[in-house]
Design a protein around this motif. Structure first.
Motif, PDB file in Angstrom:
ATOM      1  N   LEU A 303       0.849  -1.183   0.000  1.00  0.00           N
ATOM      2  CA  LEU A 303       0.000   0.000   0.000  1.00  0.00           C
ATOM      3  C   LEU A 303       0.888   1.238   0.000  1.00  0.00           C
ATOM      4  CD1 LEU A 303      -1.431  -2.272   2.123  1.00  0.00           C
ATOM      5  CD2 LEU A 303      -3.263  -0.601   1.889  1.00  0.00           C
ATOM      6  N   LYS A 304       0.864   1.977  -1.108  1.00  0.00           N
ATOM      7  CA  LYS A 304       1.701   3.167  -1.261  1.00  0.00           C
ATOM      8  C   LYS A 304       0.851   4.416  -1.064  1.00  0.00           C
ATOM      9  CE  LYS A 304       4.832   0.971  -4.610  1.00  0.00           C
ATOM     10  NZ  LYS A 304       5.476   1.082  -5.945  1.00  0.00           N
ATOM     11  N   THR A 305       1.331   5.331  -0.241  1.00  0.00           N
ATOM     12  CA  THR A 305       0.583   6.557   0.034  1.00  0.00           C
ATOM     13  C   THR A 305       0.886   7.617  -1.009  1.00  0.00           C
ATOM     14  OG1 THR A 305       0.720   6.095   2.405  1.00  0.00           O
ATOM     15  CG2 THR A 305       0.097   8.331   1.764  1.00  0.00           C
ATOM     16  N   ASN A 306      -0.170   8.205  -1.557  1.00  0.00           N
ATOM     17  CA  ASN A 306      -0.024   9.320  -2.490  1.00  0.00           C
ATOM     18  C   ASN A 306      -1.245  10.214  -2.318  1.00  0.00           C
ATOM     19  OD1 ASN A 306       0.341  11.118  -4.578  1.00  0.00           O
ATOM     20  ND2 ASN A 306       1.020   9.568  -6.041  1.00  0.00           N
ATOM     21  N   THR A 307      -1.053  11.400  -1.770  1.00  0.00           N
ATOM     22  CA  THR A 307      -2.174  12.306  -1.512  1.00  0.00           C
ATOM     23  C   THR A 307      -2.589  13.081  -2.750  1.00  0.00           C
ATOM     24  OG1 THR A 307      -0.679  14.088  -0.816  1.00  0.00           O
ATOM     25  CG2 THR A 307      -1.488  12.604   0.899  1.00  0.00           C
ATOM     26  N   ASP A 308      -1.791  13.021  -3.805  1.00  0.00           N
ATOM     27  CA  ASP A 308      -2.078  13.740  -5.047  1.00  0.00           C
ATOM     28  C   ASP A 308      -2.784  12.800  -6.015  1.00  0.00           C
ATOM     29  OD1 ASP A 308      -1.878  14.817  -7.701  1.00  0.00           O
ATOM     30  OD2 ASP A 308      -0.295  16.169  -7.008  1.00  0.00           O
ATOM     31  N   ALA A 309      -4.065  13.032  -6.256  1.00  0.00           N
ATOM     32  CA  ALA A 309      -4.865  12.130  -7.078  1.00  0.00           C
ATOM     33  C   ALA A 309      -4.329  12.020  -8.508  1.00  0.00           C
ATOM     34  CB  ALA A 309      -6.320  12.591  -7.093  1.00  0.00           C
ATOM     35  N   GLN A 310      -3.912  13.126  -9.082  1.00  0.00           N
ATOM     36  CA  GLN A 310      -3.413  13.078 -10.461  1.00  0.00           C
ATOM     37  C   GLN A 310      -2.084  12.332 -10.537  1.00  0.00           C
ATOM     38  OE1 GLN A 310      -3.721  16.494 -12.934  1.00  0.00           O
ATOM     39  NE2 GLN A 310      -5.632  17.194 -12.019  1.00  0.00           N
ATOM     40  N   SER A 311      -1.263  12.479  -9.510  1.00  0.00           N
ATOM     41  CA  SER A 311      -0.013  11.722  -9.462  1.00  0.00           C
ATOM     42  C   SER A 311      -0.306  10.237  -9.313  1.00  0.00           C
ATOM     43  CB  SER A 311       0.838  12.211  -8.284  1.00  0.00           C
ATOM     44  OG  SER A 311       1.965  11.369  -8.086  1.00  0.00           O
ATOM     45  N   ALA A 312      -1.319   9.893  -8.501  1.00  0.00           N
ATOM     46  CA  ALA A 312      -1.703   8.487  -8.337  1.00  0.00           C
ATOM     47  C   ALA A 312      -2.173   7.908  -9.671  1.00  0.00           C
ATOM     48  CB  ALA A 312      -2.808   8.365  -7.292  1.00  0.00           C
ATOM     49  N   ALA A 313      -2.919   8.694 -10.430  1.00  0.00           N
ATOM     50  CA  ALA A 313      -3.371   8.251 -11.749  1.00  0.00           C
ATOM     51  C   ALA A 313      -2.177   7.983 -12.667  1.00  0.00           C
ATOM     52  CB  ALA A 313      -4.294   9.289 -12.367  1.00  0.00           C
ATOM     53  N   GLN A 314      -1.162   8.813 -12.541  1.00  0.00           N
ATOM     54  CA  GLN A 314       0.044   8.610 -13.343  1.00  0.00           C
ATOM     55  C   GLN A 314       0.758   7.314 -12.946  1.00  0.00           C
ATOM     56  OE1 GLN A 314       0.863  10.950 -15.891  1.00  0.00           O
ATOM     57  NE2 GLN A 314       2.015   9.141 -16.502  1.00  0.00           N
ATOM     58  N   GLN A 315       0.758   7.020 -11.642  1.00  0.00           N
ATOM     59  CA  GLN A 315       1.337   5.753 -11.179  1.00  0.00           C
ATOM     60  C   GLN A 315       0.616   4.568 -11.805  1.00  0.00           C
ATOM     61  OE1 GLN A 315       0.966   6.644  -6.828  1.00  0.00           O
ATOM     62  NE2 GLN A 315       3.060   5.847  -6.710  1.00  0.00           N
ATOM     63  N   LEU A 316      -0.700   4.682 -11.888  1.00  0.00           N
ATOM     64  CA  LEU A 316      -1.493   3.614 -12.495  1.00  0.00           C
ATOM     65  C   LEU A 316      -1.157   3.463 -13.971  1.00  0.00           C
ATOM     66  CD1 LEU A 316      -3.822   1.580 -11.945  1.00  0.00           C
ATOM     67  CD2 LEU A 316      -5.393   3.356 -12.719  1.00  0.00           C
ATOM     68  N   GLN A 317      -1.087   4.572 -14.671  1.00  0.00           N
ATOM     69  CA  GLN A 317      -0.792   4.529 -16.099  1.00  0.00           C
ATOM     70  C   GLN A 317       0.623   4.032 -16.381  1.00  0.00           C
ATOM     71  OE1 GLN A 317      -2.107   8.642 -16.953  1.00  0.00           O
ATOM     72  NE2 GLN A 317      -3.695   7.744 -18.262  1.00  0.00           N
ATOM     73  N   ASN A 318       1.528   4.285 -15.435  1.00  0.00           N
ATOM     74  CA  ASN A 318       2.912   3.798 -15.574  1.00  0.00           C
ATOM     75  C   ASN A 318       3.069   2.357 -15.107  1.00  0.00           C
ATOM     76  OD1 ASN A 318       3.638   6.320 -16.494  1.00  0.00           O
ATOM     77  ND2 ASN A 318       4.469   7.016 -14.532  1.00  0.00           N
ATOM     78  N   LYS A 319       1.956   1.755 -14.636  1.00  0.00           N
ATOM     79  CA  LYS A 319       1.928   0.373 -14.154  1.00  0.00           C
ATOM     80  C   LYS A 319       2.784   0.157 -12.909  1.00  0.00           C
ATOM     81  CE  LYS A 319       0.784  -1.492 -18.697  1.00  0.00           C
ATOM     82  NZ  LYS A 319       1.117  -2.450 -19.765  1.00  0.00           N
ATOM     83  N   GLU A 320       2.946   1.232 -12.129  1.00  0.00           N
ATOM     84  CA  GLU A 320       3.630   1.102 -10.836  1.00  0.00           C
ATOM     85  C   GLU A 320       2.701   0.460  -9.820  1.00  0.00           C
ATOM     86  OE1 GLU A 320       5.388   4.856  -9.547  1.00  0.00           O
ATOM     87  OE2 GLU A 320       5.281   5.537 -11.631  1.00  0.00           O
ATOM     88  N   VAL A 321       1.395   0.635 -10.005  1.00  0.00           N
ATOM     89  CA  VAL A 321       0.371   0.056  -9.135  1.00  0.00           C
ATOM     90  C   VAL A 321      -0.744  -0.507 -10.004  1.00  0.00           C
ATOM     91  CG1 VAL A 321       0.866   1.610  -7.200  1.00  0.00           C
ATOM     92  CG2 VAL A 321      -0.838   2.272  -8.922  1.00  0.00           C
ATOM     93  N   VAL A 322      -1.559  -1.392  -9.423  1.00  0.00           N
ATOM     94  CA  VAL A 322      -2.655  -1.981 -10.196  1.00  0.00           C
ATOM     95  C   VAL A 322      -4.009  -1.386  -9.831  1.00  0.00           C
ATOM     96  CG1 VAL A 322      -1.469  -4.164 -10.551  1.00  0.00           C
ATOM     97  CG2 VAL A 322      -2.944  -3.894  -8.560  1.00  0.00           C
ATOM     98  N   VAL A 323      -4.083  -0.707  -8.691  1.00  0.00           N
ATOM     99  CA  VAL A 323      -5.326  -0.088  -8.244  1.00  0.00           C
ATOM    100  C   VAL A 323      -4.995   1.238  -7.578  1.00  0.00           C
ATOM    101  CG1 VAL A 323      -7.312  -0.299  -6.697  1.00  0.00           C
ATOM    102  CG2 VAL A 323      -6.416  -2.326  -7.801  1.00  0.00           C
ATOM    103  N   ILE A 324      -5.830   2.249  -7.813  1.00  0.00           N
ATOM    104  CA  ILE A 324      -5.734   3.480  -7.035  1.00  0.00           C
ATOM    105  C   ILE A 324      -7.108   3.780  -6.459  1.00  0.00           C
ATOM    106  CG2 ILE A 324      -3.837   4.420  -8.412  1.00  0.00           C
ATOM    107  CD1 ILE A 324      -5.863   6.312  -9.734  1.00  0.00           C
ATOM    108  N   ALA A 325      -7.122   4.447  -5.327  1.00  0.00           N
ATOM    109  CA  ALA A 325      -8.391   4.856  -4.703  1.00  0.00           C
ATOM    110  C   ALA A 325      -8.250   6.319  -4.301  1.00  0.00           C
ATOM    111  CB  ALA A 325      -8.693   3.990  -3.492  1.00  0.00           C
TER     112      ALA A 325
END
Length: 489
Positions: A303-325
């Protein structure tokens, strides 16, 4: 803040995006086939359906993004209770009742892996019998049993108090007594695997499902660890009426010994255990090798913490994570909906945004009309329209403090409040003797209709305050934005 109703968060996230077939309900594992929760569980013999976790495919290691990091293993305290803790602990700490999803409705069920049964055996007085699965053990191999239930009851009902700096008294366990104080006695039997809670004759508790369980905001902690650390031989011999050195030792460990994360005391009684946590940026949970039920799908969840929603979306698109909430941000929803590689799931869950009045402050304690005026000037429809509609077009303001719209029993009781009604808000204050000053803000004697609204440093929270400020300012009420990174740590 977001108030938690304690859904197993990362389990639901995985289900929503990766494992839809593994998230069914009912004994056959198919969605929508099992019976709904018992509408009258309070009658003799009444109990809800048992839910056992189904067999699922092994998907290896995964990483997900959450918007706040895990803080404390003991989430039952006023000082620590936080949805960020629930996200992790819902799959770690045992809970007699859990929440399932059937045809879009959240349904409370008995955790059939943890419990053999939970039954009402008497209604006058109310008596509930809780039978724990004989196979249920903590991750150190010690049984999950009556002692763990007793500890929660003791912490909630202890009469021992401590004086605060202002001279007021509070329980030394810092734990809510709601429901537990209705229990006259808690008895252990059947090698401590059966717990019988007998309620005072004139104090039955309809919402007994909330006791000892995460749907009520609680969960069970390993009492034997507390016994080992405090030297108390048997926690069930410590009585709620006690106010001596023994109960003080118990409270000292209960309120401090389980704060943060210490692997030696932060045991698991669920399908996952916490492997590591820096209590801020990353927490890792892995399969609990002592878990007696079907093994969960992911071998490891980071579980990786990211308070920036747009940055979290970028993590998803970069396949660093499989789910964001992330927070419900329109820009993020549009960004991901525009990418065919991703499925976006937006629907009501088990948390809600809310504003709380600090009743220790005379401004609110002594001026009920101000509290009403604030409720009248808040524009909840505007909040939903500007912050939520682009994410979930079906979203509406919440109309209940007890049920969510996707739960059995939901009714809207607040259609007349939160409408941004400036005229009604001003009239409420004027009728109570408040006068509007030269700066446009109402005053009454020593009181001024001005207060800080605190929240965590998250853009969407700041946007919420900005929208609430608008109509309330027009109504002569000043709201000051007061954000902090450690707001609810």
């Amino acid at each position: 803040m977001r108030r938690s109703k304690a859904v197993p968060a990362f389990a639901l996230l995985a289900c929503a995006t990766l494992l839809v077939g593994a998230c069914g309900s009912g004994n056959d594992g198919s969605a929508g086939q099992g019976p709904m929760q018992n509408s009258d569980p309070g009658k003799i013999g009444g109990q809800d359906e048992l839910f056992k976790r189904p067999k699922v495919d092994d998907i290896g290691d995964i990483a997900i993004t959450v918007d706040e990091g895990f803080h404390d293993y003991n989430n039952n305290l006023g000082a620590s209770n936080n949805f960020a803790n629930t996200t992790v602990l819902s799959n770690v700490q045992p809970s007699p009742y859990i929440t399932d999803l059937i045809d879009g409705k959240f349904v409370i069920k008995i955790d059939g892996d943890l419990m053999e049964s939970i039954k009402v055996t008497s209604t006058d007085p109310q008596v509930i019998e809780w039978k724990v699965n004989k196979a249920a053990v903590w991750s150190d191999g010690k049984p999950i049993d009556c002692d763990d239930f007793y500890l929660k009851w003791l912490a909630a009902t202890s009469k021992a108090t401590v004086k605060g700096e202002d001279g007021s008294e509070a329980t030394i366990f810092d734990t809510s007594p709601t429901g537990y104080e209705n229990i006259e006695k808690l008895e252990c039997s059947d090698d401590d695997k059966t717990i019988t809670t007998s309620f005072f004759k004139d104090k039955p508790f309809a919402d007994y499902r909330a006791l000892f369980s995460q749907p009520g905001g609680d969960s069970l902690l390993p009492a034997h660890v507390l016994e080992e650390k405090t030297g108390v031989a048997d926690i069930t011999k410590v009585l709620p009426a006690q106010n001596d050195e023994t109960v003080k030792k118990v409270a000292e460990f209960y309120t401090k010994g389980w704060l943060g994360f210490d692997a030696s005391v932060a045991l698991s009684g669920g399908p996952y255990l916490i492997e590591s946590s820096d209590l801020k940026d990353q927490t890792v949970v892995v399969r609990n090798p002592k878990w007696w039920g079907e093994k969960p799908s992911a071998a490891k969840v980071v579980l990786k913490t990211n308070t920036d929603a747009q940055s979290a979306a970028q993590q998803l698109q970069n396949k660093e994570v499989v789910v964001i909430a992330p927070q419900a941000e329109a820009a993020v929803a549009q960004q991901l909906r525009g990418d065919s590689a991703f499925a976006v799931y937006a629907a009501g869950g088990q948390t809600y945004e809310h504003v709380d009045f600090n009743m220790a402050r005379p401004l609110f304690k002594n001026n009920k009309e101000l509290r009403l005026a604030v409720a009248q000037c808040f524009d909840r429809d505007d909040l939903v329209e500007k912050l939520v509609k682009d994410v979930d077009e079906n979203a509406k303001p919440l109309g209940s403090f007890t049920f969510m719209p996707n739960e059995v029993g939901y009714e809207d009781h607040y259609t007349d409040l939160g409408k941004g009604d400036v005229a009604a808000s001003k009239k409420t204050l004027e009728d109570a003797g408040w006068k509007q000053g030269g700066d446009g803000i109402f005053t009454k004697g020593e009181y001024r209709a001005s207060f800080k609204l605190g929240h965590k440093t998250v853009q969407r929270r700041a946007d919420t305050v900005r929208i609430l400020q608008d109509k309330c300012r027009q109504a002569g009420i000043e709201i000051v934005d007061d954000q902090a990174a450690d707001f609810n740590d």
